[in-house]
Scaffold this active site. Structure first.
Site, PDB file in Angstrom:
ATOM      1  CG  ASN A  49     -13.641 -99.505 -48.162  1.00 16.16           C
ATOM      2  OD1 ASN A  49     -13.759 -98.354 -48.593  1.00 16.16           O
ATOM      3  ND2 ASN A  49     -14.616-100.387 -48.234  1.00 16.16           N
ATOM      4  CG  HIS A  64     -15.921 -96.258 -50.253  1.00 14.71           C
ATOM      5  ND1 HIS A  64     -16.521 -96.901 -49.188  1.00 14.71           N
ATOM      6  CD2 HIS A  64     -16.185 -94.944 -50.042  1.00 14.71           C
ATOM      7  CE1 HIS A  64     -17.103 -96.029 -48.394  1.00 14.71           C
ATOM      8  NE2 HIS A  64     -16.922 -94.834 -48.887  1.00 14.71           N
ATOM      9  CD  GLU A 106     -17.978-100.238 -50.310  1.00 13.64           C
ATOM     10  OE1 GLU A 106     -16.820 -99.827 -50.126  1.00 13.64           O
ATOM     11  OE2 GLU A 106     -18.873-100.145 -49.438  1.00 13.64           O
ATOM     12  CG  ASP A 145     -22.724 -91.662 -52.847  1.00 16.75           C
ATOM     13  OD1 ASP A 145     -23.133 -90.592 -52.371  1.00 16.75           O
ATOM     14  OD2 ASP A 145     -21.637 -92.170 -52.533  1.00 16.75           O
TER      15      ASP A 145
HETATM   16  C1  GLP Z   1     -19.326 -92.318 -47.711  1.00 18.95           C
HETATM   17  C2  GLP Z   1     -19.672 -91.711 -49.085  1.00 18.95           C
HETATM   18  C3  GLP Z   1     -18.430 -91.305 -49.784  1.00 18.95           C
HETATM   19  C4  GLP Z   1     -17.547 -90.578 -48.790  1.00 18.95           C
HETATM   20  C5  GLP Z   1     -16.988 -91.556 -47.814  1.00 18.95           C
HETATM   21  C6  GLP Z   1     -16.236 -90.936 -46.651  1.00 18.95           C
HETATM   22  O1  GLP Z   1     -19.794 -93.582 -47.500  1.00 18.95           O
HETATM   23  N1  GLP Z   1     -20.458 -92.530 -49.940  1.00 18.95           N
HETATM   24  O2  GLP Z   1     -18.766 -90.475 -50.884  1.00 18.95           O
HETATM   25  O3  GLP Z   1     -16.470 -89.985 -49.437  1.00 18.95           O
HETATM   26  O4  GLP Z   1     -17.939 -92.478 -47.421  1.00 18.95           O
HETATM   27  O5  GLP Z   1     -17.096 -90.462 -45.663  1.00 18.95           O
HETATM   28  P1  GLP Z   1     -16.611 -89.659 -44.406  1.00 18.95           P
HETATM   29  O6  GLP Z   1     -16.232 -88.314 -44.878  1.00 18.95           O
HETATM   30  O7  GLP Z   1     -17.802 -89.625 -43.479  1.00 18.95           O
HETATM   31  O8  GLP Z   1     -15.455 -90.385 -43.819  1.00 18.95           O
END
Ligand code: GLP
Length: 248
Positions: A141, A143, A148, A72
């Site tokens: 959440n 995702h 989402e 992304d």
């Molecule tokens: C982000 C990314 C995801 C990631 C998730 C967890 O927003 N878009 O690909 O897996 O949230 O992030 P973190 O490892 O900082 O908790």
């Protein structure tokens, strides 16, 4: 629908889990030097990239023939913006190894080109032969990528609005600045098209999402629950993220 087959590996610390993920990626690249890797951002992935860089510096692995597709990118941020996932990947991984940056891809994230950009990204992944190993984190959440809650299981790369909880969780990466409200993400269907999916979740804040991802069947309330329909998913968890249901 494919037969579900997932394995869970639980480690005492987050770093041990990240190291095991890095070791798995390294063995994939050694077996197939031109592997197509799906990459992820987020704080959880930072130690994985640090371990990959250390392995490269020791001479244990080369990335020169690998291609990469990130999950992304924030919409409306220039690639040079320090908050963009392009800058993040350069800083955390690409700039420190022998990867050919012309073979590292993220969704093209200008706000006005979003629909075409999603289709182009899907076509580029197919052109590269499909993703061999998709690295995946999980949001609090549930995702995956930026899919989402409410995302369709067959969704493809597209522009999405980010959930309030995601904006709050990711504010720490913007140094007090505002998190962009939208992003271009691979869809759940895109992620499920990878031949292998490696999920890393660490910390107690992820425990509920990890539990929900394993409960029942696919529910749009927890996008990660779609992983139950894939035939080759490896979960790497630290003990804080593993719900008591999976504790040894
Ligand atoms: C982000 C990314 C995801 C990631 C998730 C967890 O927003 N878009 O690909 O897996 O949230 O992030 P973190 O490892 O900082 O908790």
């Amino acid at each position: 629908m494919q037969t579900s087959s997932s394995q869970r590996h639980i480690f005492p610390t987050s770093d041990a889990a990240a190291q095991a993920v890095a070791a798995h990626i390294i063995s994939t690249v050694k077996a197939k030097p031109n592997a197509v890797l799906g990459l992820a951002t987020g704080a959880t992935m930072e130690p994985v990239y640090a371990h990959l860089i250390a392995a490269y510096k020791r001479g244990d692995v080369r990335f020169s023939d690998v291609s990469t597709f990130n999950l992304d990118e924030y919409a409306g941020l220039a690639p040079s913006d320090p908050g963009s996932y392009r800058s993040t990947m350069d800083r955390l991984f690409f700039d420190h190894v022998d990867i050919d940056k012309t073979k590292t891809f993220l969704p093209e994230a200008s706000l006005d080109a979003s629909a075409a950009a999603g289709n182009d990204y899907e076509a580029m992944i197919i052109q590269a032969g499909g993703i061999d190993l998709q690295l995946l984190g999980i949001g609090r959440n549930g995702h995956i990528g930026f899919n989402e809650p409410g995302s369709a299981i067959d969704s493809r790369t597209r522009l999405v609005e980010l959930h309030e909880d995601t904006l709050a969780a990711n504010a720490r990466f913007f140094d007090g600045g505002k998190v962009p409200g939208s992003a271009i993400t691979m869809g759940i269907g895109t992620i499920l098209s990878a031949r292998e999916i490696v999920v890393l979740a660490t910390g107690a804040a992820k425990a509920d999402a990890v539990r929900d991802a394993h409960c029942g069947s696919f529910s749009p309330d927890c996008p990660a629950s779609a992983l139950q329909t894939h035939n080759h998913v490896l979960w790497f968890l630290d003990s804080a993220a593993a719900s008591t249901r999976f504790a040894a």
